[in-house]
Design a protein around this motif. Structure first.
Motif, PDB file in Angstrom:
ATOM      1  N   HIS A   1      51.217  39.976  44.567  1.00  0.00           N
ATOM      2  CA  HIS A   1      50.486  39.335  44.284  1.00  0.00           C
ATOM      3  C   HIS A   1      50.079  39.888  42.754  1.00  0.00           C
ATOM      4  O   HIS A   1      51.084  40.639  41.854  1.00  0.00           O
ATOM      5  N   THR A   2      49.411  38.739  42.078  1.00  0.00           N
ATOM      6  CA  THR A   2      49.116  39.025  40.844  1.00  0.00           C
ATOM      7  C   THR A   2      47.651  38.276  40.626  1.00  0.00           C
ATOM      8  O   THR A   2      47.516  38.125  41.487  1.00  0.00           O
ATOM      9  N   GLN A   3      46.942  39.148  39.242  1.00  0.00           N
ATOM     10  CA  GLN A   3      45.041  38.724  39.137  1.00  0.00           C
ATOM     11  C   GLN A   3      45.242  38.795  37.501  1.00  0.00           C
ATOM     12  O   GLN A   3      45.417  39.550  36.807  1.00  0.00           O
ATOM     13  N   LEU A   4      44.579  37.704  37.401  1.00  0.00           N
ATOM     14  CA  LEU A   4      43.794  37.085  35.967  1.00  0.00           C
ATOM     15  C   LEU A   4      42.907  38.089  35.704  1.00  0.00           C
ATOM     16  O   LEU A   4      42.551  37.661  36.583  1.00  0.00           O
ATOM     17  N   VAL A   5      43.103  39.310  34.926  1.00  0.00           N
ATOM     18  CA  VAL A   5      41.922  40.014  34.237  1.00  0.00           C
ATOM     19  C   VAL A   5      41.009  38.818  33.139  1.00  0.00           C
ATOM     20  O   VAL A   5      41.899  39.466  32.164  1.00  0.00           O
ATOM     21  N   THR A   6      39.477  39.096  33.171  1.00  0.00           N
ATOM     22  CA  THR A   6      39.236  38.745  31.377  1.00  0.00           C
ATOM     23  C   THR A   6      38.399  40.261  32.358  1.00  0.00           C
ATOM     24  O   THR A   6      37.829  40.332  32.216  1.00  0.00           O
ATOM     25  N   SER A   7      38.677  40.947  30.336  1.00  0.00           N
ATOM     26  CA  SER A   7      37.715  41.939  29.802  1.00  0.00           C
ATOM     27  C   SER A   7      36.538  41.796  28.629  1.00  0.00           C
ATOM     28  O   SER A   7      37.442  41.140  28.078  1.00  0.00           O
TER      29      SER A   7
ATOM     30  N   SER B   1      37.141  41.185  35.301  1.00  0.00           N
ATOM     31  CA  SER B   1      36.545  40.169  36.401  1.00  0.00           C
ATOM     32  C   SER B   1      37.405  41.366  37.569  1.00  0.00           C
ATOM     33  O   SER B   1      38.470  41.981  37.429  1.00  0.00           O
ATOM     34  N   TRP B   2      37.150  40.662  38.505  1.00  0.00           N
ATOM     35  CA  TRP B   2      37.800  40.546  39.934  1.00  0.00           C
ATOM     36  C   TRP B   2      37.855  39.519  40.326  1.00  0.00           C
ATOM     37  O   TRP B   2      36.256  39.597  41.461  1.00  0.00           O
ATOM     38  N   GLU B   3      38.506  38.948  42.124  1.00  0.00           N
ATOM     39  CA  GLU B   3      38.360  37.865  42.812  1.00  0.00           C
ATOM     40  C   GLU B   3      38.052  37.941  43.565  1.00  0.00           C
ATOM     41  O   GLU B   3      38.540  38.813  44.472  1.00  0.00           O
ATOM     42  N   PRO B   4      37.162  38.119  44.579  1.00  0.00           N
ATOM     43  CA  PRO B   4      36.258  38.866  45.752  1.00  0.00           C
ATOM     44  C   PRO B   4      37.222  37.787  46.647  1.00  0.00           C
ATOM     45  O   PRO B   4      38.001  37.344  46.499  1.00  0.00           O
ATOM     46  N   GLY B   5      38.009  39.159  47.465  1.00  0.00           N
ATOM     47  CA  GLY B   5      38.912  38.894  48.278  1.00  0.00           C
ATOM     48  C   GLY B   5      40.874  38.729  48.106  1.00  0.00           C
ATOM     49  O   GLY B   5      41.712  38.690  49.253  1.00  0.00           O
TER      50      GLY B   5
ATOM     51  N   ILE C   1      31.278  43.708  47.596  1.00  0.00           N
ATOM     52  CA  ILE C   1      31.401  42.891  45.999  1.00  0.00           C
ATOM     53  C   ILE C   1      31.737  41.217  46.323  1.00  0.00           C
ATOM     54  O   ILE C   1      32.240  40.866  47.082  1.00  0.00           O
ATOM     55  N   ASP C   2      30.710  39.891  45.701  1.00  0.00           N
ATOM     56  CA  ASP C   2      30.770  39.090  46.042  1.00  0.00           C
ATOM     57  C   ASP C   2      31.044  38.135  45.296  1.00  0.00           C
ATOM     58  O   ASP C   2      30.665  38.503  43.873  1.00  0.00           O
ATOM     59  N   ASP C   3      30.264  37.103  44.926  1.00  0.00           N
ATOM     60  CA  ASP C   3      29.497  36.099  44.396  1.00  0.00           C
ATOM     61  C   ASP C   3      28.743  36.184  43.398  1.00  0.00           C
ATOM     62  O   ASP C   3      28.102  35.167  42.574  1.00  0.00           O
TER      63      ASP C   3
ATOM     64  N   ALA D   1      32.384  42.557  37.209  1.00  0.00           N
ATOM     65  CA  ALA D   1      30.981  42.014  36.922  1.00  0.00           C
ATOM     66  C   ALA D   1      31.417  40.627  37.296  1.00  0.00           C
ATOM     67  O   ALA D   1      32.505  40.012  37.336  1.00  0.00           O
ATOM     68  N   SER D   2      30.573  39.769  37.308  1.00  0.00           N
ATOM     69  CA  SER D   2      30.494  38.495  38.092  1.00  0.00           C
ATOM     70  C   SER D   2      31.317  37.541  37.290  1.00  0.00           C
ATOM     71  O   SER D   2      30.860  37.703  36.056  1.00  0.00           O
ATOM     72  N   ALA D   3      31.398  36.537  37.837  1.00  0.00           N
ATOM     73  CA  ALA D   3      31.624  35.264  37.178  1.00  0.00           C
ATOM     74  C   ALA D   3      30.404  35.023  36.095  1.00  0.00           C
ATOM     75  O   ALA D   3      31.647  34.426  34.668  1.00  0.00           O
TER      76      ALA D   3
END
Length: 759
Positions: A83-89, A103-107, A121-123, A188-190
């Motif tokens: 798995h990979t995930q791009l994180v913005t902080s 950031s964290w993508e729901p799902g 956690i959702d949108d 935080a949300s997008a």
């Protein structure tokens, strides 16, 4: 027959209860320390691993300059990547504290936050806040959080509270211990992040989960794919907000083995000595039982059972109290990191310890009854004629004759009973070892804080700037912060397949000082310095060539000029002049300044952090304070070891000497003289154990300090004169207290009963 031995067992336990209580206490402490500490460290291990597995704790964290979607796709399709995930902080300020929002993508199945309160956690627009940070600041789901950035402020709704896997031990930037009052994190949300990142510094990173057997190949692919844009590549063992959780469990596990080994040794000596002395004291009773037709085997089994009863009772108490100690240990660690569950867990090994102790008790007791099995009833009925008591010192008559009668009597008696004397020495030595560790660890950590923040670091504050900051931004930082010194740090590998170390490059200045072991400051200029711990791990010394391999695969070779006892950073240190001579560009990311930076500096979007040395020092002392209860526990165990064992030895010695004391009393010696005779052996064993305990205690402290030394920070053992004096005073005082309690019993001896022969 069973009725006879049952009655005798009750009477023996009642008459010699102090000896058996001492054996039971030592057995209880042995089981308690191992099982209690195991429940703590294994509980951390179990719940951490479950949390990491269920919530997808990343195996690698990748920091990249100018990260693109193509980079993410290329790494995501690499064989071995799950798995990979791009994180913005981005860092914001709330309630005079720093809050890292990511950031964290729901799902997503990687680095899934554990929601402890509020909405999943959702949108939805809002923030899910660090559970420990929220508790410290009195924030609950539904509250409105006011945060500020360099460009302005914003009100955010707190949707829930979380614990995120890769921030279990979140300490903020530039700190060594969590401070929930000053640092926290959130998801935080997008929408929120889009608005925030339009105003402040943005940090892009990539987290990924890789197959364990292919992780090394994945790391190599990342280096090749990203090249010079790769800023950092960290695994679980070295990520600053994760590694602590893994290290602490290992430290407590090693501590349980060290402690338990010492207590089990003393417990077995206590068992052997107690059973041996009991059979010696009951010489005529054993002979009577033999004359009545009972076999040596039956009698030996009886005395073995006597030892088993004491050990079994102690093991039962230790097992019952182990959960209490385990929960106490877990409580002491809750300030160091966060876990969803804090419950002790045990393995079959904890159950094996009492069984092994009982087995060792059988062997020790059976061995102790060996002399009894070769004795006939007639020999047993006769009073013991004793054994030769000539001491080696008697070979020098001039010296021997200078000693008082009491000294000669004590020396001869000690030579006759070497095991008892050895036990007393081991007890006092063990107490010194535990007290050295109990006092030495706070001294070591405190001394390290002093060396680091008073001698090594001479700045007032350090200013962090983003790696992509322009030269104009750096000149602005210099002009705003005043005179200072630039520093650049990056991860390097110093030998094949080794864990990464830190390369520190400094420009001209004296705000980051490096000292030799003798305390002399080193002028970097053309010097290349390596820390002692790193030099030991890579087996290099001054004068050796060392190859530095960078994250992108490039390498360069330097010659080590100095090996220094530096705590952190671990690795290699050189000047920017040397760095440029090697053909590299000096791109600093930290500015050390002697002045307090003005508030306007933090309004620059390229400035990532401003930390004063006072804040760093206070944070380091917070770490020391969080471990105080563990060190206090060690001191209590040391006192218990000294009191129990020495009192037991004194009780054994007193019981077998009653006839001697009565004889001396009839010959005209006063009670005060008899008390003086009785105390000399304990004084001798205490002082001998104290002297041997000094080097043994220093060795034990070295081993204990070694448990806290990691590839990121190393510690040099230290013990202040005050701590040494207190450790010595406690050992001697409690040992002499046990002696005083025993010698008071001399006045109660019944002379007639003590001198009466066999009827």
């Amino acid at each position: 027959m069973m009725m006879l031995f049952t009655k005798k067992l009750r009477r023996d336990l009642a008459e010699h209860w102090t000896q058996f209580v001492a054996v039971a206490v030592m057995a209880a402490l042995s089981v308690l320390i191992f099982s209690g500490l195991e429940g703590g460290w294994r509980g951390i291990d179990t719940h951490r691993d479950k949390f990491a597995h269920d919530n997808g704790l990343p195996t690698l964290w990748v920091g990249v300059r100018d990260l693109t979607d193509e980079d993410v796709a290329r790494i995501d399709h690499q064989v071995g990547v799950i798995h990979t995930q791009l994180v913005t902080s981005t860092m914001v300020e709330h309630d005079d504290s720093d809050l890292l929002l990511s950031s964290w993508e729901p799902g997503s199945r990687i680095n899934v936050p554990q929601v402890t309160a509020g909405h999943p956690i959702d949108d939805a627009s809002g923030v899910w806040l660090d559970d420990a940070y929220a508790d410290t600041h009195g924030v609950t789901p539904g509250d409105t959080l006011t945060v500020t950035t360099p460009a302005g402020g914003m009100d955010i709704t707190v949707q829930g509270l979380i614990i995120q896997p890769d921030k279990m031990a979140y300490t903020g930037r530039g700190f060594v211990a969590p401070d929930r009052q000053a640092h926290g994190y959130g998801v935080a949300s997008a929408d929120i992040l889009t608005e925030l990142t339009g105003h402040g510094a943005v940090e892009h990173s990539l987290t990924l989960v890789a197959e364990p057997q292919r992780q090394h190949a994945v790391e190599q692919h990342i280096r090749e794919a990203l090249g010079d844009r790769l800023i950092s590549l960290t695994d679980r063992d070295h990520h600053p907000h994760v590694a602590t959780v893994f290290e602490r469990a290992n430290q407590i596990r090693s501590l349980s083995i060290l402690f338990s080994s010492l207590f089990v040794l003393v417990a077995l000596l206590s068992i052997f000595t107690s059973v041996r002395r009991l059979t010696d004291i009951q010489r005529t009773e054993v002979a009577t039982l033999r004359a009545l037709g009972h076999s040596h085997t039956v009698i030996s089994v009886y005395y073995t059972v006597v030892g088993i009863v004491a050990v079994a009772v102690g093991c039962g108490v230790g097992v019952a109290l182990a959960p209490v100690l385990s929960r106490y240990v877990l409580t002491t660690q809750q300030g160091s990191f966060s876990l969803p569950t804090w419950e002790p867990t045990w393995s079959w090994v904890s159950a094996l310890v009492p069984v092994a102790l009982l087995g060792a008790c059988v062997v020790a007791s059976w061995t102790a009854t060996l002399p009894m099995r070769t004795m006939t009833p007639a020999e047993g009925m006769r009073p013991s004629i004793g054994r030769a008591r000539r001491a080696p010192l008697e070979r020098w008559p001039r010296v021997w004759e200078q000693l008082t009668y009491g000294d000669r009597w004590a020396i001869r008696d000690a030579m006759t009973n070497p095991v008892r004397v050895l036990m007393g020495i081991v007890a006092a030595m063990g107490a010194m070892m535990l007290l050295f560790a109990g006092f030495g660890m706070p001294d070591t950590l405190t001394n390290q804080v002093r060396l680091t923040y008073d001698e090594q670091y001479q700045y007032s504050a350090l200013v962090g700037v983003a790696p992509q900051a322009t030269e104009t931004t750096r000149r602005f930082v210099e002009a705003t912060s005043g005179t200072g010194q630039w520093m650049a740090q990056q991860a390097v590998t110093l030998s094949p397949d080794a864990t990464p170390d830190t390369l520190t490059v400094l420009d001209d200045g004296t705000l980051f000082q490096v000292h030799t072991e003798q305390g002399e400051a080193i002028t970097l200029d053309d010097a290349v310095v390596i820390t002692e711990h790193a030099a030991s791990r890579h087996d290099v010394t001054a004068g050796d060539d060392l190859t530095l391999t960078f994250l992108n695969g490039d390498s360069t070779t330097v010659t080590i000029t100095h090996v220094v006892p530096l705590s952190e950073p671990q690795g290699v240190i050189m000047s920017d002049t040397t760095w440029r001579t090697l053909g590299h560009t000096f791109t600093p990311t930290t500015y050390l300044t002697q002045h307090t930076p003005p508030g306007e500096l933090q309004e620059n979007s390229a400035v990532t952090s401003v930390i004063t040395i006072a804040e760093q020092r206070a944070n380091a002392h917070t770490l020391i304070n969080s471990l105080t209860s563990v060190f206090t526990l060690m001191k209590l165990f040391a006192v218990g070891l000294t009191m129990v064992v020495l009192y037991n030895l004194g009780a054994l010695s007193f019981t077998e000497r009653i006839r001697d004391y009565a004889t001396l009393r009839v010959l005209g010696f006063h009670h005060s003289e008899l008390r003086s005779f009785a105390s000399r052996e304990n004084v001798f064993t205490t002082l001998s154990g104290w002297l041997l305990g000094i080097p043994a205690g220093w060795w034990f402290l070295n081993r204990y300090v070694g448990l806290f030394t990691t590839d990121r920070a190393a510690y040099q053992p230290s013990l202040s004169m005050l701590s040494f004096t207190l450790a010595s005073a406690m050992t001697i005082m409690f040992a002499l207290t046990a002696t005083l309690l025993l010698t008071r019993r001399i006045s109660g001896i019944d002379m007639t009963s003590a001198l009466k022969g066999v009827e």
